[in-house]
Design an enzyme around this catalytic site. Structure first.
Site, PDB file in Angstrom:
ATOM      1  N   ASP A   1       0.839  -1.198   0.000  1.00  0.00           N
ATOM      2  CA  ASP A   1       0.000   0.000   0.000  1.00  0.00           C
ATOM      3  C   ASP A   1       0.880   1.255   0.000  1.00  0.00           C
ATOM      4  OD1 ASP A   1      -2.758   1.060   0.338  1.00  0.00           O
ATOM      5  OD2 ASP A   1      -2.025   1.791   2.268  1.00  0.00           O
TER       6      ASP A   1
ATOM      7  N   GLU B   1      13.007 -15.776  -1.073  1.00  0.00           N
ATOM      8  CA  GLU B   1      13.232 -17.055  -0.353  1.00  0.00           C
ATOM      9  C   GLU B   1      11.999 -17.936  -0.452  1.00  0.00           C
ATOM     10  OE1 GLU B   1      14.353 -16.489   3.775  1.00  0.00           O
ATOM     11  OE2 GLU B   1      15.509 -14.717   3.206  1.00  0.00           O
TER      12      GLU B   1
HETATM   13  C1  NOJ Z   1      -4.621   2.988  -0.819  1.00  0.00           C
HETATM   14  C2  NOJ Z   1      -5.801   2.109  -0.548  1.00  0.00           C
HETATM   15  O1  NOJ Z   1      -6.135   1.428  -1.726  1.00  0.00           O
HETATM   16  C3  NOJ Z   1      -6.905   3.010  -0.041  1.00  0.00           C
HETATM   17  O2  NOJ Z   1      -8.136   2.334   0.027  1.00  0.00           O
HETATM   18  C4  NOJ Z   1      -6.481   3.562   1.297  1.00  0.00           C
HETATM   19  O3  NOJ Z   1      -7.457   4.474   1.754  1.00  0.00           O
HETATM   20  C5  NOJ Z   1      -5.138   4.265   1.192  1.00  0.00           C
HETATM   21  N1  NOJ Z   1      -4.174   3.541   0.435  1.00  0.00           N
HETATM   22  C6  NOJ Z   1      -4.555   4.478   2.566  1.00  0.00           C
HETATM   23  O4  NOJ Z   1      -4.106   3.258   3.096  1.00  0.00           O
END
Ligand code: NOJ
Length: 529
Positions: A205, A262
């Site tokens: 993310d 790994e």
């Molecule tokens: C990207 C995620 O896809 C989204 O849903 C989220 O609100 C933000 N990152 C923050 O984690």
């Protein structure tokens, strides 16, 4: 040649499918999707022909940002099930010959995470430096001019200590300090915890924003910052020189890549950048295996714009097979809605997806995209997304539950009350009804996936962009395969002749260069000359 084949990673040319757990399938009847629900519906994903599932966060969380505010990285929120359910899901995934990638949320955690609680309780203690703290600026306000992705200042005050902490998203999502080696060690352990349980990789993310400028310098301002403008207008008032895209994040990717290797696992970055060169920089070296390319999510149906959005990263990234093209996710309006709604919107979405599926890389479908779903309707009093009280900015519309079959909650849940409403679906939207119709959207997406699987030329080799007199056509060649999209509102000659391998509107047989292509359609042919 000594006959030895160079083995390719399993994800080369694979097809991904995003499962937004809350809205996929609810097995325990509480109105919220869960891990058992995902396990129950794997046949659908396997039938579609996808190879790898990306599962959105299911970890313990106060759910302020629907799970992207993690309070324990090594558990399962009771809303979604238990660790045992997770282990069973992994087994079910294996028995369907699928792979499972899970969301890693390293940019920030929840303010309810033990780390942040300890950081607040004891400013002298070891957890304080897990986060990014600064004294107020000279005027007593935030320490610098950074704004968050969700709008407003990226800083919130901790009244007890008088210091500000950084959060590029909600105040409930404090950013972790990736310059602190203890944070690096914590995530090494988290990554191994899940790899040891059998996951096939991670979708990272906010990959572009992990490490921040050491001195936290002000970003250059390029337009007036209007605090009540939309979140994107606020974001675009600055050049993001110091908060995101710092080169040091690449060291983290390389470290995670080594651990993942790994286990023969993949690291996919949520590389939210819109410049091809920036994506290329993030995909350099020995770090990320794959990076999402989000530009197609924000373009209009116009030939030049489409060509640009696809050609840019293919030309900039050293190995284009590392690009994950997407036009859809749980964060953006569904493509048929964006492209005019109804059947026209659906046709345009499939037209564009067909182009993506004929390019190198690992395309991802977002659950429901294969059903041609438009955004669900969510009345004001049912909205759940913390972002955007304004419906055009809210992400709820793309997050309404998947319609599986006619009946109570369209088969998503045994409960009539679901966390978001069904969004106004009809029986024709359901997977069950579409499965028995060979002209349905599901049938067309399934055929598209099958095309990609049986034509190796679509996975490997150069992309040659083709010119045509008709400015509404977007065309390219992959070996002996030519792909032509008619993005315009009028019929237009295909321009090339050959056998039809796939058509979004069901053309078959062969075509000559003067055969007319319907508006908002794509054809894939094996050229005969
Ligand atoms: C990207 C995620 O896809 C989204 O849903 C989220 O609100 C933000 N990152 C923050 O984690």
């Amino acid at each position: 040649m000594n006959g030895a084949e160079i083995s390719q990673p399993w994800w080369k040319g694979a097809i991904g499918y995003e499962v937004y757990v809350r809205s996929f399938s609810d097995a325990n009847g509480d109105g919220v999707g869960d891990l058992k629900g995902v396990a129950d519906r794997l046949d659908h994903i396997a039938d579609l022909g996808a190879d790898v599932i990306w599962l959105t966060p299911f970890y313990p969380s106060p759910m302020v940002d629907m799970g992207y505010d993690v309070s324990d990285y090594c558990g399962v929120d009771p809303l979604f099930g238990s660790l045992e359910d997770f282990d069973e899901l992994i087994e079910a995934v294996r028995s369907h010959s699928l792979r499972l990638v899970i969301d890693l949320v390293p940019n920030h955690c929840s303010n309810r995470h033990m780390w942040f609680q300890a950081a607040i309780a004891d400013p002298q203690g070891p957890y304080r430096d897990y986060f990014i703290w600064r004294d107020p600026g000279p005027d007593g306000g935030p320490p610098n001019n950074w704004v968050g992705y969700f709008g407003g200042s990226a800083w919130s005050l901790d009244p007890a200590s008088g210091q500000y902490y950084l959060h590029l998203f909600l105040p409930e999502q404090p950013d972790l300090n990736w310059r602190n080696p203890a944070v690096v060690d914590e995530f090494d352990e988290i990554i191994r915890f899940w790899l040891d349980r059998g996951v096939d990789g991670f979708r990272v993310d906010v990959a572009q924003a992990l490490v921040k400028d050491l001195e936290l310098r002000d970003n250059p301002q390029v337009a007036p910052w209007v605090p009540d403008a939309t979140r994107w207008e606020q974001w675009e008032a600055f050049e993001h020189r110091y908060d995101v895209n710092q080169i040091e994040s690449l060291d983290l990717f390389a470290r995670w890549r080594q651990i993942a290797a790994e286990y023969d696992a993949v690291i996919i970055g949520e590389t939210y950048v819109l410049e091809p060169e920036t994506l290329a920089q993030m995909l350099r070296g020995d770090g990320l295996d794959l990076g999402f390319w989000f530009k197609p999510m924000s373009i209009d149906i116009a030939a030049e714009e489409i060509r640009e959005a696809l050609r840019g990263p293919i030309e900039a990234v050293a190995d284009p097979s590392m690009i994950s093209f997407v036009i859809s996710s749980h964060d953006e309006p569904r493509p048929p809605t964006r492209f005019g709604g109804g059947d026209l919107g659906r046709r345009r979405a499939l037209m564009l997806s067909t182009l993506l599926f004929c390019l190198p890389g690992v395309p991802f479908l977002y659950q429901g995209e294969e059903l041609g779903l438009v955004d669900g309707i969510v009345a004001e009093d049912r909205r759940a997304d913390p972002v955007g009280a304004d419906v055009s900015l809210s992400r709820d519309g793309c997050r309404t539950p998947i319609p599986w079959e006619p009946g109570v909650s369209f088969g998503f849940s045994a409960s009539e009350v679901t966390w978001l409403p069904d969004g106004g679906r009809t029986d024709a939207d359901t997977a069950k009804v579409q499965r028995s119709d060979d002209r349905s959207w599901l049938a067309r997406y399934r055929a598209l996936v099958a095309l990609r699987r049986r034509e190796p030329e679509l996975v490997d080799g150069p992309v040659v962009w083709l010119d045509h007199d008709n400015p509404a056509l977007v065309a390219f060649r992959r070996g002996t395969v030519v792909v032509v999209a008619n993005t315009g509102d009028d019929r237009g000659a295909v321009g090339w002749s050959g056998d039809v391998l796939y058509s979004t509107v069901g053309l078959g047989g062969s075509v000559s260069s003067s055969t007319e292509l319907e508006p908002a359609s794509t054809i894939v042919i094996r050229i005969s000359n």
